[in-house]
Design a protein around this motif. Structure first.
Motif, PDB file in Angstrom:
ATOM      1  N   PHE A 159      -4.174  -3.259  -7.541  1.00  0.00           N
ATOM      2  CA  PHE A 159      -4.765  -1.951  -7.286  1.00  0.00           C
ATOM      3  C   PHE A 159      -5.759  -2.120  -6.135  1.00  0.00           C
ATOM      4  N   GLU A 160      -5.921  -1.066  -5.335  1.00  0.00           N
ATOM      5  CA  GLU A 160      -6.909  -1.140  -4.271  1.00  0.00           C
ATOM      6  C   GLU A 160      -7.424   0.250  -3.925  1.00  0.00           C
ATOM      7  N   ALA A 161      -8.685   0.303  -3.511  1.00  0.00           N
ATOM      8  CA  ALA A 161      -9.273   1.557  -3.044  1.00  0.00           C
ATOM      9  C   ALA A 161      -8.744   1.855  -1.642  1.00  0.00           C
ATOM     10  N   PRO A 162      -8.542   3.126  -1.301  1.00  0.00           N
ATOM     11  CA  PRO A 162      -7.951   3.442   0.011  1.00  0.00           C
ATOM     12  C   PRO A 162      -8.768   2.923   1.188  1.00  0.00           C
ATOM     13  N   HIS A 163     -10.102   2.979   1.106  1.00  0.00           N
ATOM     14  CA  HIS A 163     -10.918   2.551   2.238  1.00  0.00           C
ATOM     15  C   HIS A 163     -10.954   1.036   2.401  1.00  0.00           C
ATOM     16  N   ARG A 164     -10.464   0.283   1.412  1.00  0.00           N
ATOM     17  CA  ARG A 164     -10.412  -1.177   1.517  1.00  0.00           C
ATOM     18  C   ARG A 164      -8.997  -1.695   1.753  1.00  0.00           C
ATOM     19  N   THR A 165      -8.014  -0.811   1.751  1.00  0.00           N
ATOM     20  CA  THR A 165      -6.621  -1.259   1.815  1.00  0.00           C
ATOM     21  C   THR A 165      -6.318  -2.014   3.104  1.00  0.00           C
ATOM     22  N   ALA A 166      -6.793  -1.516   4.248  1.00  0.00           N
ATOM     23  CA  ALA A 166      -6.509  -2.184   5.518  1.00  0.00           C
ATOM     24  C   ALA A 166      -7.083  -3.599   5.530  1.00  0.00           C
ATOM     25  N   ASP A 167      -8.328  -3.762   5.073  1.00  0.00           N
ATOM     26  CA  ASP A 167      -8.942  -5.095   5.034  1.00  0.00           C
ATOM     27  C   ASP A 167      -8.176  -6.010   4.078  1.00  0.00           C
ATOM     28  N   THR A 168      -7.759  -5.467   2.949  1.00  0.00           N
ATOM     29  CA  THR A 168      -7.019  -6.270   1.971  1.00  0.00           C
ATOM     30  C   THR A 168      -5.685  -6.737   2.540  1.00  0.00           C
ATOM     31  N   LEU A 169      -4.972  -5.857   3.232  1.00  0.00           N
ATOM     32  CA  LEU A 169      -3.696  -6.251   3.830  1.00  0.00           C
ATOM     33  C   LEU A 169      -3.892  -7.320   4.903  1.00  0.00           C
ATOM     34  N   ASP A 170      -4.974  -7.211   5.673  1.00  0.00           N
ATOM     35  CA  ASP A 170      -5.283  -8.255   6.654  1.00  0.00           C
ATOM     36  C   ASP A 170      -5.527  -9.599   5.954  1.00  0.00           C
ATOM     37  N   ALA A 171      -6.269  -9.549   4.855  1.00  0.00           N
ATOM     38  CA  ALA A 171      -6.560 -10.784   4.118  1.00  0.00           C
ATOM     39  C   ALA A 171      -5.290 -11.356   3.489  1.00  0.00           C
ATOM     40  N   MET A 172      -4.432 -10.488   2.984  1.00  0.00           N
ATOM     41  CA  MET A 172      -3.167 -10.956   2.410  1.00  0.00           C
ATOM     42  C   MET A 172      -2.280 -11.574   3.478  1.00  0.00           C
ATOM     43  N   PRO A 199       7.119  -6.508   5.927  1.00  0.00           N
ATOM     44  CA  PRO A 199       6.289  -7.722   5.911  1.00  0.00           C
ATOM     45  C   PRO A 199       4.813  -7.361   6.018  1.00  0.00           C
ATOM     46  N   LEU A 200       3.962  -8.228   5.511  1.00  0.00           N
ATOM     47  CA  LEU A 200       2.525  -7.944   5.505  1.00  0.00           C
ATOM     48  C   LEU A 200       1.980  -7.681   6.900  1.00  0.00           C
ATOM     49  N   ALA A 201       2.488  -8.364   7.906  1.00  0.00           N
ATOM     50  CA  ALA A 201       2.004  -8.142   9.268  1.00  0.00           C
ATOM     51  C   ALA A 201       2.237  -6.698   9.689  1.00  0.00           C
ATOM     52  N   GLU A 202       3.401  -6.175   9.372  1.00  0.00           N
ATOM     53  CA  GLU A 202       3.733  -4.791   9.742  1.00  0.00           C
ATOM     54  C   GLU A 202       2.890  -3.791   8.957  1.00  0.00           C
ATOM     55  N   LEU A 203       2.702  -4.052   7.683  1.00  0.00           N
ATOM     56  CA  LEU A 203       1.926  -3.134   6.850  1.00  0.00           C
ATOM     57  C   LEU A 203       0.453  -3.131   7.258  1.00  0.00           C
ATOM     58  N   ALA A 204      -0.061  -4.293   7.655  1.00  0.00           N
ATOM     59  CA  ALA A 204      -1.463  -4.368   8.087  1.00  0.00           C
ATOM     60  C   ALA A 204      -1.681  -3.526   9.340  1.00  0.00           C
ATOM     61  N   VAL A 205      -0.724  -3.550  10.258  1.00  0.00           N
ATOM     62  CA  VAL A 205      -0.830  -2.733  11.468  1.00  0.00           C
ATOM     63  C   VAL A 205      -0.717  -1.255  11.120  1.00  0.00           C
ATOM     64  N   TRP A 206       0.201  -0.924  10.217  1.00  0.00           N
ATOM     65  CA  TRP A 206       0.361   0.474   9.801  1.00  0.00           C
ATOM     66  C   TRP A 206      -0.921   1.010   9.172  1.00  0.00           C
ATOM     67  N   ALA A 207      -1.580   0.186   8.354  1.00  0.00           N
ATOM     68  CA  ALA A 207      -2.765   0.647   7.629  1.00  0.00           C
ATOM     69  C   ALA A 207      -3.955   0.895   8.537  1.00  0.00           C
ATOM     70  N   ARG A 208      -3.989   0.204   9.691  1.00  0.00           N
ATOM     71  CA  ARG A 208      -5.125   0.370  10.583  1.00  0.00           C
ATOM     72  C   ARG A 208      -4.643   0.353  12.035  1.00  0.00           C
ATOM     73  N   PRO A 209      -3.981   1.416  12.470  1.00  0.00           N
ATOM     74  CA  PRO A 209      -3.556   1.483  13.869  1.00  0.00           C
ATOM     75  C   PRO A 209      -4.768   1.565  14.784  1.00  0.00           C
ATOM     76  N   GLU A 210      -4.589   1.217  16.027  1.00  0.00           N
ATOM     77  CA  GLU A 210      -5.704   1.212  16.984  1.00  0.00           C
ATOM     78  C   GLU A 210      -6.350   2.590  17.083  1.00  0.00           C
ATOM     79  N   GLY A 211      -7.663   2.615  16.897  1.00  0.00           N
ATOM     80  CA  GLY A 211      -8.397   3.870  17.014  1.00  0.00           C
ATOM     81  C   GLY A 211      -8.376   4.732  15.770  1.00  0.00           C
ATOM     82  N   ASP A 212      -7.799   4.233  14.682  1.00  0.00           N
ATOM     83  CA  ASP A 212      -7.726   5.041  13.454  1.00  0.00           C
ATOM     84  C   ASP A 212      -7.989   4.130  12.266  1.00  0.00           C
TER      85      ASP A 212
END
Length: 275
Positions: A159-172, A199-212
């Protein structure tokens, strides 16, 4: 009797008839958020006749003895949380443990589960899995928790909070590798349900695109594939057995230990060592 009643994780239509009956007939309904309970009851067309009390992380310790007293007096207490099954990453464990210690019957009214729903739609293996709940909030503790799961062979559900999801995917991605398959499931059963697989690399980019930094919204469940089987050459297996013997194990125990750690059959390790 204490009844743990699962509530919808998004769509009120997923509520069971048993949940409706329990809310209507219970002597006491303990809710993580009484306002959400009232809204759910309204959506379901249910009139709660019993006493409604709050039961959340901040008052669990104080409220538990009170509810046990109600149960000992012969009353039916129904426990609900904001979504899903109580005590699964939600309040409830303390009350269940106290009720069991007091000799009170505890049962459940099963229903929607974000963990199982995400697992089912993830497209990842479901024959064996581990539920990890919420990772620690602090980056260092989170990274250590992920490091301990690097070799976990089972599919993992978080489980993860939405505002932490991008950081969590980067860590994963850093812990498990960029190509480890995963799925991010958000707003399950709701109008804007979305499941992103890759793959985690793709999902991490999706979760935090540049400027968003606000791509992920709503309730989030992350499912990550287990570690692929590791391969060990013959020399490595022999060296591991020798290391175990140097540490004080008998050869038999060292062979058994290596077989357990590597997943290689014990007979295979035995034959390599004695060849």
């Amino acid at each position: 009797m204490l009844v743990l009643a699962a509530t919808p994780i998004g769509n009120p239509a997923d509520a069971s008839q048993r949940l409706r009956d329990l809310l209507a007939d219970a002597d006491v309904v303990a809710a993580e958020d009484t306002r959400r309970l009232r809204r759910l009851a309204s959506d379901l067309g249910v009139q709660i006749a019993g006493r409604v009390v709050s039961y959340f992380e901040g008052n669990e310790s104080r409220r538990t003895p009170e509810l046990v007293g109600e149960l000992e007096a012969g009353r039916t207490v129904v426990l609900v949380t904001d979504a899903g099954m109580p005590s699964v990453s939600d309040p409830g464990y303390r009350l269940v443990a106290a009720a069991v210690d007091a000799g009170i019957d505890v049962t459940s009214a099963p229903g929607p589960s974000a963990a199982l729903a995400a697992l089912a739609v993830s497209g990842l293996p479901v024959d064996r899995f581990t539920f990890e709940g919420f990772l620690p909030r602090k980056a260092g503790e989170r990274d250590r928790a992920l490091a301990a799961l690097v070799d976990e062979p089972r599919t993992m559900v978080f489980f993860e909070a939405p505002h932490r999801t991008a950081d969590t995917l980067d860590a994963m991605r850093a812990a498990f590798g960029e190509q480890r398959p995963a799925a991010v499931c958000r707003e399950l059963t709701k109008t804007y349900e979305e499941v992103r697989r890759g793959p985690l690399a793709e999902l991490a980019v999706w979760a935090r695109p540049e400027g968003d930094d606000a791509r992920v919204r709503g309730e989030v469940t992350v499912v990550v594939g287990g570690a692929p089987p590791r391969t060990f050459d013959e020399d490595t297996l022999r060296a591991m057995v020798a290391e175990g013997e140097r540490a004080g194990l008998s050869r038999k125990d060292a062979i058994a230990d290596v077989a357990t750690r590597t997943g290689v059959r014990r007979r295979v390790v035995f034959d390599l060592v004695h060849r």
